[in-house]
Motif scaffolding. Structure first.
Motif, mmCIF file in Angstrom:
data_model
loop_
_atom_site.group_PDB
_atom_site.id
_atom_site.type_symbol
_atom_site.label_atom_id
_atom_site.label_comp_id
_atom_site.label_asym_id
_atom_site.label_seq_id
_atom_site.Cartn_x
_atom_site.Cartn_y
_atom_site.Cartn_z
ATOM 1 N N LEU A 88 -73.490 -3.187 -10.481
ATOM 2 C CA LEU A 88 -74.923 -3.860 -10.344
ATOM 3 C C LEU A 88 -75.919 -2.837 -10.311
ATOM 4 O O LEU A 88 -76.925 -2.953 -11.395
ATOM 5 N N ILE A 89 -75.461 -1.972 -9.883
ATOM 6 C CA ILE A 89 -76.158 -0.772 -10.534
ATOM 7 C C ILE A 89 -77.053 -0.177 -11.202
ATOM 8 O O ILE A 89 -78.521 -0.283 -11.807
ATOM 9 N N SER A 90 -75.887 0.176 -12.438
ATOM 10 C CA SER A 90 -76.254 0.290 -13.620
ATOM 11 C C SER A 90 -76.402 -0.631 -14.668
ATOM 12 O O SER A 90 -76.999 0.043 -15.051
ATOM 13 N N GLY A 91 -76.158 -1.458 -14.464
ATOM 14 C CA GLY A 91 -76.800 -2.566 -15.357
ATOM 15 C C GLY A 91 -78.151 -2.895 -14.846
ATOM 16 O O GLY A 91 -78.784 -2.925 -16.418
ATOM 17 N N LEU A 92 -78.781 -3.128 -13.793
ATOM 18 C CA LEU A 92 -80.020 -2.914 -13.294
ATOM 19 C C LEU A 92 -80.726 -2.385 -13.759
ATOM 20 O O LEU A 92 -81.989 -2.569 -14.361
ATOM 21 N N GLY A 110 -80.098 -9.634 -17.908
ATOM 22 C CA GLY A 110 -78.846 -10.347 -17.688
ATOM 23 C C GLY A 110 -77.298 -9.111 -18.965
ATOM 24 O O GLY A 110 -76.730 -9.645 -18.430
ATOM 25 N N GLU A 111 -78.077 -9.636 -20.199
ATOM 26 C CA GLU A 111 -76.782 -8.982 -21.442
ATOM 27 C C GLU A 111 -76.818 -7.051 -19.883
ATOM 28 O O GLU A 111 -75.254 -6.857 -20.638
ATOM 29 N N SER A 112 -77.638 -6.870 -19.904
ATOM 30 C CA SER A 112 -76.802 -5.666 -19.080
ATOM 31 C C SER A 112 -75.786 -5.482 -18.348
ATOM 32 O O SER A 112 -75.284 -4.535 -18.391
ATOM 33 N N LEU A 113 -76.142 -6.425 -17.545
ATOM 34 C CA LEU A 113 -75.390 -6.354 -16.361
ATOM 35 C C LEU A 113 -74.373 -7.633 -16.949
ATOM 36 O O LEU A 113 -72.945 -6.811 -15.921
ATOM 37 N N ILE A 114 -74.257 -8.428 -18.175
ATOM 38 C CA ILE A 114 -72.630 -8.237 -18.482
ATOM 39 C C ILE A 114 -71.773 -7.368 -19.131
ATOM 40 O O ILE A 114 -71.046 -6.854 -18.841
ATOM 41 N N MET A 115 -72.473 -6.358 -19.740
ATOM 42 C CA MET A 115 -71.960 -4.709 -20.200
ATOM 43 C C MET A 115 -71.014 -3.728 -19.275
ATOM 44 O O MET A 115 -71.045 -3.571 -19.260
ATOM 45 N N LEU A 151 -73.789 -8.564 -28.512
ATOM 46 C CA LEU A 151 -72.615 -8.034 -28.001
ATOM 47 C C LEU A 151 -72.268 -7.963 -29.698
ATOM 48 O O LEU A 151 -71.587 -5.786 -29.908
ATOM 49 N N TRP A 152 -71.352 -8.602 -29.806
ATOM 50 C CA TRP A 152 -70.813 -8.911 -31.278
ATOM 51 C C TRP A 152 -71.399 -8.115 -32.688
ATOM 52 O O TRP A 152 -70.097 -7.078 -33.477
ATOM 53 N N LEU A 165 -87.506 -13.370 -21.210
ATOM 54 C CA LEU A 165 -87.011 -12.308 -21.946
ATOM 55 C C LEU A 165 -86.492 -11.427 -21.239
ATOM 56 O O LEU A 165 -85.943 -10.293 -21.310
ATOM 57 N N ILE A 166 -87.106 -11.604 -19.640
ATOM 58 C CA ILE A 166 -87.060 -9.823 -18.665
ATOM 59 C C ILE A 166 -84.948 -10.108 -18.142
ATOM 60 O O ILE A 166 -84.752 -9.814 -17.901
ATOM 61 N N ARG A 167 -84.818 -11.579 -17.904
ATOM 62 C CA ARG A 167 -83.521 -11.669 -17.064
ATOM 63 C C ARG A 167 -83.055 -12.142 -18.859
ATOM 64 O O ARG A 167 -81.433 -11.742 -18.267
#
Length: 801
Positions: free
Chosen positions: A386-390, A336-341, A13-14, A330-332
């Motif tokens: 959840l929906i956006s991140g997934l 996971g990064e997408s969900l955090i964002m 992210l940084w 790798l999938i997780r």
């Protein structure tokens, strides 16, 4: 394991903080906008939910047939209806009569305050289940000259003490209201803004009825009747008995009555030809759609940028696989990064929401507050995150994790799949299509409001001021008017039942020579003084104004053009109109009225309708407003100060409150103006969110084509040529968006305008202007990145070759 995952995510992210900020901020803006809209929608959908018995509460409505075969629907009926139907129609548990709402002056010591309220039957307290703070709800309105007041009104007069048993002096300016001492028998909790009844006092209907003889008859339809049905009763069975009920009480009446559920009062209150066909629900649906579109635009941005930038991490995937990471890990990682964002965006959206909601409340004139810890709010935000991140993380997770490590580590370029490219382009088109549709809709709504605001009203609203008739103002009107004119600040003044934009009296009892027996056209009536036409600067088409001596013209009327058309050949100067409305009373008034003048149609009640048949009568039974036409060019403050002094000298003891007709006129467009403002605000935000995504995609595209740009520059390409090369692909997408958006907007706004009788036409130039606006904004957004890439030193991009 989680610690390593968290550190890796923060580093990623940084590393791309600008791109990630754009991504998170764009989604946060979208979530915040959608949340604001859904708060407004929730408030609209829960209108009148404060009343626990709303499922069994109904208003008695009337359908009137006119000679054109049309049906007009009214929410007022006759005062005796309430007691009569309760006695004669099974299944009706309770009824209540309402007077019209009125501002009455209450006095306590040196405090004199006008408060809005109604005279009602005591059954109102149990039917609406009004919550008492002080006093006993049982019997609170059984005592004559009792009054139940709101919490706010109580604090104005009595502070924080219990006022039950104390007295308020009423100095009414309504002829049918009551002067004298009222005893406070209860204090009720303030009704919320999303309820139909916005009143601060309730008093027994019997007081009002004793001063208003019309309440004893079936002739006057000026009152609201509320009905409570037994829970087991089907309203359709009651409607069958109500349909022709008035014909049994009023000989020859063709008026049909029916019950209108409280659940429909706010959102489904529009009737066409006697049939219920919508109302404010169209705006609830419209803004729900806008909220969904803005949220979709934000999610599209999020997904678009996530998929576009993910290919830069191909080598990272290759290294991870060589070091032992399997595809599931790798999938997780990517998801996971997408969900955090996504959840960072949700947190940012909540912060934005709480920052802007006070200003938003001022805009929409509501008291909205979103408590995110309420289950439905919290669930909605979690679902969006959840929906956006997934969705945003799924493409890079499954696509990149499938790469063979040998290919990426050898430096072979991974080509973007055709599907991914088409998806990104399709998402950009969807974003700008939505934004362009919103721009067009906002423009046409604005044009409609302005078109109606500038229509010929049939009178001059500029410099017209009105004040309520209070105390002895009616008796001293001639003296007050003469002094106002002598002061030089007022050209003319007149008395009328209400401010000019509202006419509340109507009857089907007027007749004339040649009128068909089955003609039940409702005729609106305004009882005015002789100065009304010149004060309003109405245009006389033929005939004359009333004479200055009222008694000379007490049997005369002035009609408007629409009334003349309804009367046919009898619609001319000298014709006689018979008024059968008050035949049950002996008020010393002749029922034969001579037409002495015809004025141009003037607009009132509904600014979107054409002229309604109307008559002006030169009688002064119940004036509620004094109208004043200010002298042109006079300083308004000076004029109002002189007016106040003259009125207070001749009518002491009453506060001077004034209202400009311009302001009252603008209030009649409050709904359309609100829709226009909201649509405009959200159109700007939709464009802004779309441009955030476009900016990120342009930066990504420029970065991918760095070496190509360097080679082209070495071979002689100029900066403008390079900037154009990088911009044209994006501009093509915006042009395609225009092609898609134009017919959608045309269809939507054409349907919307059909709801208005008086409406503007859709101008062709609105569409190219909206398209050019979107194209220009997109060009500015993309050009920054394009020019930045075009002016870069080609040596830096080619030195590794």
């Amino acid at each position: 394991m989680f610690n390593i995952f968290f550190k890796t995510t923060i580093r990623n992210l940084w590393k791309n903080k600008t791109y990630n900020f754009l991504n998170i901020f764009g989604l946060a803006i979208g979530i915040a906008c959608a949340s604001l809209i859904f708060l407004w929608v929730e408030d609209e959908l829960t209108f009148n939910h404060i009343f626990e018995k709303r499922d069994n509460l109904y208003r008695v409505m009337e359908n009137h047939n006119n000679d054109a075969g049309k049906v007009s629907t009214s929410g007022v009926t006759r005062a005796p209806v309430a007691a009569s139907i309760k006695k004669e129609i099974p299944g009706i548990k309770n009824t209540v009569r309402f007077s019209w709402e009125m501002n009455q002056l209450f006095v306590l010591g040196d405090k004199s305050i006008n408060e809005n309220g109604v005279y009602v039957d005591s059954t109102i307290l149990s039917m609406l289940n009004i919550r008492f703070i002080h006093g006993d709800i049982t019997g609170a309105l059984n005592q004559m000259n009792s009054v139940v007041i709101s919490e706010t009104m109580s604090k104005k007069f009595f502070g924080n003490i219990d006022p039950v048993g104390k007295f308020l002096q009423a100095n009414s300016h309504y002829p049918f209201a009551v002067d004298g001492a009222f005893i406070v028998t209860g204090v009720f909790k303030d009704l919320p803004k999303n309820s139909t009844y916005q009143v601060h006092w309730l008093s027994p209907f019997e007081i009002f009825s004793n001063k208003n003889v019309a309440t004893k008859t079936w002739a006057d339809n000026s009152y609201e009747t509320l009905v409570e049905l037994e829970p087991s009763v089907n309203p359709a069975s009651v409607n069958k008995k109500l349909e022709n009920y008035l014909s049994t009480k009023m000989k020859g009446s063709s008026i049909q009555c029916f019950l209108f559920s409280m659940n429909d009062w706010h959102l489904y209150d529009h009737f066409t030809d006697g049939k219920q066909d919508g109302g404010n629900i169209k705006y609830v649906k419209l803004f729900s759609l806008i909220a969904a579109m803005i949220l979709l635009i934000a999610c599209i941005n999020f997904m678009n940028l996530a998929t576009a930038r993910s290919e830069q991490r191909a080598k990272e995937v290759g290294v991870r696989k060589v070091l032992g990471s399997n595809r599931n890990k790798l999938i997780r990682q990517f998801i996971g990064e997408s969900l955090i964002m996504s959840f960072l965006a949700v947190v940012m959206a909540v912060s934005i929401l709480y920052l802007v909601i006070p200003s938003y409340n001022l805009l929409v004139q509501k008291d909205l507050s979103g408590n995110i810890f309420q289950p439905h709010y919290l669930g909605g935000l979690i679902a969006i995150g959840l929906i956006s991140g997934l969705i945003a993380g799924s493409y890079p997770a499954f696509y990149l994790s499938s790469f063979h490590p040998i290919i990426v580590l050898k430096g072979l370029k991974i080509k973007s799949s055709i599907g991914a490219i088409l998806m990104r382009k399709g998402l950009v088109i969807a974003q700008f299509t939505t934004s362009i549709v919103l721009i067009i809709c906002t423009t046409i709504i604005y044009q409609q409001v302005q078109y109606v605001k500038h229509r010929d009203l049939g009178f001059k609203k500029d410099n017209l001021v009105w004040t309520r008739v209070q105390g002895k103002l009616k008796d001293h009107f001639s003296t007050i008017r003469d002094e106002l004119i002598k002061s030089g600040v007022v050209k003319n003044a007149a008395l009328a039942p209400d401010q000019p934009l509202h006419v509340g009296m109507s009857s089907e009892k007027y007749s004339w020579q040649g009128k068909a027996s089955d003609n039940r056209t409702l005729i609106d009536e305004n009882d005015v003084t002789t100065e009304y036409v010149p004060t309003m600067q109405m245009k006389l088409i033929s005939g004359r104004n009333f004479y200055s001596t009222p008694r000379v013209d007490e049997n005369s009327v002035i009609i408007n053009e629409s009334m003349a058309k309804v009367m046919g050949t009898a619609g001319r100067i000298g014709s006689v109109i018979h008024d059968g409305q008050w035949e049950e009373f002996d008020w010393g008034k002749s029922v034969n009225l001579t037409v002495v003048g015809i004025v141009k149609d003037f607009v009132y009640n509904d600014m979107y309708k054409s002229g309604m048949p109307s008559i002006l009568r030169c009688i002064n039974l119940a004036p509620g407003a004094m109208l004043m036409s200010l002298t042109a060019g006079i300083d308004t403050r000076t004029a109002l100060a002189k007016i106040e002094n003259i009125i207070k000298v001749n009518n002491p003891g009453f506060p001077f409150e004034y209202f400009f007709l311009d302001d009252e006129f603008n209030k009649m467009f409050s709904t359309e103006t609100l829709i226009e403002k909201l649509a405009g605000v959200f159109a700007v935000l939709a464009i802004f969110i779309s441009c955030l995504g476009l900016f990120g995609l342009a930066a990504y595209t420029a970065q991918r084509r760095t070496k190509e740009i360097g080679i082209r520059k070495v071979l002689g390409a100029s900066t403008p040529e390079m900037a154009g090369l990088l911009s044209k692909d994006f501009l093509k997408l915006v042009i395609i968006s225009c092609v898609v958006a134009f017919p959608i907007a045309l269809w939507a706004m054409n349907n919307w305008l059909q709801e208005y009788q008086y409406r503007t036409t859709i101008q062709w130039w609105v569409f190219p202007c909206a398209g050019l606006t979107a194209l220009l904004i997109a060009l500015v957004t993309v050009s920054y990145q394009a020019i930045k890439a075009a002016i870069a030193n080609p040596v830096k991009s080619l030195r590794t070759e």
